[in-house]
Structure formats: C-alpha cells, structure tokens
Scaffold this motif. Sequence first.
Motif, PDB file in Angstrom:
ATOM      1  N   GLY A 250       0.776  -1.274   0.080  1.00 22.07           N
ATOM      2  CA  GLY A 250       0.062  -0.075   0.199  1.00 22.07           C
ATOM      3  C   GLY A 250       0.892   1.172  -0.094  1.00 22.07           C
ATOM      4  O   GLY A 250       2.107   1.284   0.147  1.00 22.07           O
ATOM      5  N   LEU A 251       0.279   2.588  -0.497  1.00 25.39           N
ATOM      6  CA  LEU A 251       0.751   3.854  -0.193  1.00 25.39           C
ATOM      7  C   LEU A 251       0.079   4.630   0.992  1.00 25.39           C
ATOM      8  O   LEU A 251      -1.020   4.459   1.136  1.00 25.39           O
ATOM      9  N   ALA A 252       0.831   5.469   1.682  1.00 25.01           N
ATOM     10  CA  ALA A 252       0.188   6.319   2.807  1.00 25.01           C
ATOM     11  C   ALA A 252       0.776   7.653   2.626  1.00 25.01           C
ATOM     12  O   ALA A 252       2.145   7.665   2.432  1.00 25.01           O
ATOM     13  N   LEU A 253       0.007   8.642   3.025  1.00 24.72           N
ATOM     14  CA  LEU A 253       0.460  10.060   3.324  1.00 24.72           C
ATOM     15  C   LEU A 253       0.561  10.265   4.478  1.00 24.72           C
ATOM     16  O   LEU A 253      -0.309   9.960   5.442  1.00 24.72           O
ATOM     17  N   ILE A 254       1.974  10.346   5.119  1.00 29.64           N
ATOM     18  CA  ILE A 254       2.261  10.293   6.454  1.00 29.64           C
ATOM     19  C   ILE A 254       2.914  11.607   7.075  1.00 29.64           C
ATOM     20  O   ILE A 254       3.805  12.303   6.325  1.00 29.64           O
ATOM     21  N   ARG A 255       2.739  11.828   8.125  1.00 32.82           N
ATOM     22  CA  ARG A 255       3.670  13.045   8.951  1.00 32.82           C
ATOM     23  C   ARG A 255       4.846  12.222   9.280  1.00 32.82           C
ATOM     24  O   ARG A 255       5.019  11.397  10.316  1.00 32.82           O
ATOM     25  N   THR A 256       5.861  12.371   8.537  1.00 31.96           N
ATOM     26  CA  THR A 256       7.294  11.778   8.758  1.00 31.96           C
ATOM     27  C   THR A 256       7.929  11.996  10.235  1.00 31.96           C
ATOM     28  O   THR A 256       8.339  11.038  10.859  1.00 31.96           O
ATOM     29  N   ASP A 257       7.748  13.164  10.708  1.00 30.51           N
ATOM     30  CA  ASP A 257       8.324  13.406  12.216  1.00 30.51           C
ATOM     31  C   ASP A 257       7.381  12.689  13.121  1.00 30.51           C
ATOM     32  O   ASP A 257       7.968  12.051  14.003  1.00 30.51           O
ATOM     33  N   ARG A 258       6.140  12.718  12.924  1.00 30.51           N
ATOM     34  CA  ARG A 258       5.232  11.606  13.984  1.00 30.51           C
ATOM     35  C   ARG A 258       5.557  10.279  13.866  1.00 30.51           C
ATOM     36  O   ARG A 258       5.558   9.380  14.897  1.00 30.51           O
ATOM     37  N   VAL A 259       5.553   9.849  12.702  1.00 25.07           N
ATOM     38  CA  VAL A 259       6.091   8.516  12.639  1.00 25.07           C
ATOM     39  C   VAL A 259       7.165   8.023  13.013  1.00 25.07           C
ATOM     40  O   VAL A 259       7.535   6.905  13.748  1.00 25.07           O
ATOM     41  N   ALA A 260       8.284   8.761  12.762  1.00 25.52           N
ATOM     42  CA  ALA A 260       9.766   8.459  13.371  1.00 25.52           C
ATOM     43  C   ALA A 260       9.669   8.637  14.873  1.00 25.52           C
ATOM     44  O   ALA A 260      10.358   7.546  15.396  1.00 25.52           O
ATOM     45  N   ASP A 261       8.803   9.203  15.557  1.00 22.43           N
ATOM     46  CA  ASP A 261       8.702   9.458  16.848  1.00 22.43           C
ATOM     47  C   ASP A 261       7.980   8.189  17.378  1.00 22.43           C
ATOM     48  O   ASP A 261       8.381   7.432  18.436  1.00 22.43           O
ATOM     49  N   ALA A 262       7.031   7.627  16.784  1.00 27.72           N
ATOM     50  CA  ALA A 262       6.436   6.379  16.820  1.00 27.72           C
ATOM     51  C   ALA A 262       7.340   5.038  16.921  1.00 27.72           C
ATOM     52  O   ALA A 262       7.210   4.400  17.774  1.00 27.72           O
ATOM     53  N   LEU A 263       8.055   5.108  15.696  1.00 26.81           N
ATOM     54  CA  LEU A 263       9.024   3.951  15.633  1.00 26.81           C
ATOM     55  C   LEU A 263       9.971   4.026  17.008  1.00 26.81           C
ATOM     56  O   LEU A 263      10.308   2.820  17.225  1.00 26.81           O
ATOM     57  N   GLU A 264      10.514   5.258  17.107  1.00 24.16           N
ATOM     58  CA  GLU A 264      11.342   5.292  18.443  1.00 24.16           C
ATOM     59  C   GLU A 264      10.792   4.726  19.636  1.00 24.16           C
ATOM     60  O   GLU A 264      11.620   3.932  20.432  1.00 24.16           O
ATOM     61  N   ALA A 265       9.418   5.097  19.692  1.00 22.87           N
ATOM     62  CA  ALA A 265       8.667   4.705  21.008  1.00 22.87           C
ATOM     63  C   ALA A 265       8.458   3.299  20.855  1.00 22.87           C
ATOM     64  O   ALA A 265       7.778   2.728  21.927  1.00 22.87           O
ATOM     65  N   GLY A 266       8.346   2.465  19.847  1.00 26.88           N
ATOM     66  CA  GLY A 266       8.140   1.132  19.536  1.00 26.88           C
ATOM     67  C   GLY A 266       6.528   1.051  19.418  1.00 26.88           C
ATOM     68  O   GLY A 266       5.996   0.043  19.691  1.00 26.88           O
ATOM     69  N   LEU A 267       5.834   2.114  18.926  1.00 30.16           N
ATOM     70  CA  LEU A 267       4.305   1.978  18.830  1.00 30.16           C
ATOM     71  C   LEU A 267       4.098   1.301  17.520  1.00 30.16           C
ATOM     72  O   LEU A 267       4.719   1.756  16.477  1.00 30.16           O
ATOM     73  N   ALA A 268       3.124   0.520  17.272  1.00 25.08           N
ATOM     74  CA  ALA A 268       2.676   0.049  16.178  1.00 25.08           C
ATOM     75  C   ALA A 268       1.593   0.777  15.324  1.00 25.08           C
ATOM     76  O   ALA A 268       0.910   1.786  16.227  1.00 25.08           O
ATOM     77  N   LEU A 269       1.680   0.880  14.127  1.00 22.71           N
ATOM     78  CA  LEU A 269       0.843   1.585  13.299  1.00 22.71           C
ATOM     79  C   LEU A 269      -0.411   0.738  12.954  1.00 22.71           C
ATOM     80  O   LEU A 269      -0.341  -0.274  12.593  1.00 22.71           O
ATOM     81  N   THR A 270      -1.584   1.449  12.869  1.00 23.50           N
ATOM     82  CA  THR A 270      -2.968   0.812  12.479  1.00 23.50           C
ATOM     83  C   THR A 270      -3.726   1.832  11.508  1.00 23.50           C
ATOM     84  O   THR A 270      -3.479   3.024  11.607  1.00 23.50           O
ATOM     85  N   ALA A 271      -4.520   1.373  10.665  1.00 20.48           N
ATOM     86  CA  ALA A 271      -5.390   1.975   9.911  1.00 20.48           C
ATOM     87  C   ALA A 271      -6.737   1.433   9.800  1.00 20.48           C
ATOM     88  O   ALA A 271      -6.663  -0.022   9.317  1.00 20.48           O
ATOM     89  N   GLY A 272      -7.616   1.923  10.245  1.00 22.51           N
ATOM     90  CA  GLY A 272      -8.933   1.440  10.352  1.00 22.51           C
ATOM     91  C   GLY A 272      -9.040   0.004  11.116  1.00 22.51           C
ATOM     92  O   GLY A 272      -9.709  -0.940  10.950  1.00 22.51           O
ATOM     93  N   GLY A 273      -7.951   0.091  12.205  1.00 24.04           N
ATOM     94  CA  GLY A 273      -8.089  -1.126  13.162  1.00 24.04           C
ATOM     95  C   GLY A 273      -7.174  -2.258  12.715  1.00 24.04           C
ATOM     96  O   GLY A 273      -6.957  -3.063  13.174  1.00 24.04           O
ATOM     97  N   LEU A 274      -6.572  -1.893  11.546  1.00 24.85           N
ATOM     98  CA  LEU A 274      -5.597  -2.920  10.689  1.00 24.85           C
ATOM     99  C   LEU A 274      -4.287  -2.693  10.991  1.00 24.85           C
ATOM    100  O   LEU A 274      -3.885  -1.452  10.855  1.00 24.85           O
TER     101      LEU A 274
END
Length: 293
Positions: A250-274
Amino acid sequence: MKAAFLPDRGVVKVSGEDARNFLNGLVTTDVTLLRPGLGRFGALLTPQGKIITDFLITEAPAGHGGGFLIDAPRALAPGLAAKLGFYKLRAKVAVENLTDSLGVLAVWRGEPAMKPDLAFADPRNDALGWRILVPEELKQKVADLIGAELVDSADYEAHRIASGAPRGGLDFMYGDAFPHETNMDRLHGVDFDKGCYVGQEVVSRMQHRGTARTRTVRVVLEDLSPEPGATILAGDKAVGTMGSTAGGNGLALIRTDRVADALEAGLALTAGGLGIRLADPDDVRTPPKQTVA
C-alpha cells in the motif's frame, strides 16, 4: 513482459512554434530537454505551489505532427487543456484534448522488442517500465509487436503501488498536495535548476529549507487492506492517511516526524483497526534526497 492499457489516462497535445517555451514557463519539469523518444515527469501547480495535475510528457516526432503529448489523468484532461488554453494568451500555441483517440499502454518487466514512435521510458522509476501512446483499439496489436502479454489494468495498478508511485485522487488529493508530499522531487518530477514556473517560489523554499514533513511512503499490510482515506494511528495519535492498496502493499501519506517518533517509541501503526508497517523505515529517518531531474 506485461502490457496494460490504462483506462484512467488521457492525452493532451500542445503544439505550435511557441509550445516548448510556453510549457517550460508553466510546469515543474524542464521541457527544453525533451525530444522524441524521451519522457519527463512534471506537474502544473497553483500559484501557491499545490498540484493541479501531474503528468508524463514527451515530444512527438515530426511524422506525428510534432508538438508535445501529455499523458495525464483522464478525468483531468479536459480541465488541463482548458487551463493551458487560459494561459496561452498571445502565444502561438494550440491545445487539443486527444483522449478520445489516443490512450496510454503501460509496459513493464522487460524491454520492448521494438520501440513504437510514441514510446518512452517512464522517467519516475526504472521499475515502472515504459509508456506507449496508442489508440485503445490497437492495444493488442502493439502488445504483440513489442513481445508483451496484454493484461488487465489492475495488474499495472498493483505494480504501481509496489513500486511506490503515488496516484492522484487515491494517494493524494489534487489541489491539496505539494510536490514534495507526493515525492515528485524524488521521482524526477521537479527541476530545481530551471527558470520560473507557476508555484516555483513555494516549491523551491520547501526544498531549500527542508520543510516537507508530509510524505508518501510504501507500507506493508499485515492483514486485510484498510480503506483508502482511513486514518493511520500510532497508538491513539493520528499520523497519516491510507492511500491505495493491492495485494500486501500500500501507499500512505504520513507525517514523517510523527511516525519517526512512533517508531522510536516502539508504537505499532494501524489504519481502520488493521496493522500496517513501513516497507522502509528509512523513509522517515533520512533527510529528503536532493534530486534534480
């Protein structure tokens, strides 16, 4: 090698003795470098630097009347022709929407056995292969001529997504996205060394200041496909929006700074619960590439 006629694409022709300079003063790519058999990726922007229409463009050989052929989203072709007509003023330029008589055949996973007159390599990414401008009724004949298997356009759509090439209307909204957000700077769609064009000041400022914080990235689906437009969450924090999907990609339009922070914090990404994950975490960890088309 595969070939697919793309029903969502149209063709606009710009011809006349002023056509090259006329287009070069409007769009993000350097039209002065075009010649028959060569294609470039570009866009027409608003004065505020947002994408009105993105497109591939090639020069037609003299045997096809010369001029420039623009491979653009079919739904936007009439509007693009009208907008170019609005800009032409006294320029010696003719603009025609050829969509009813000329379409786009995408070819990938191989080198065409021969190159038809209106063929050019897709300039965005080598994996995307070739584009051939042909009438729809000749798609099978051309596929046979170049040694390709003619397949459904859905096959190309899956290949486009896996190759990381955003599609307007699905992965970003026209009139609402800057070129950097759709990776046009990384896909050879913006020439930062050419002269002025509509929206150039905003795009150049984003490039030189490194202010692009929203990007289109490839994602891997861990389960079923989220709906396009679904909000992407890191924990309970919105970090982006899902775009198109096919198979496990898939392709996604993301805020790179927020996703980088999430990866650093070990948070999983979900979309529509998936569950989803980045195909390449470096997409949010490395600075934008200084690509010049």
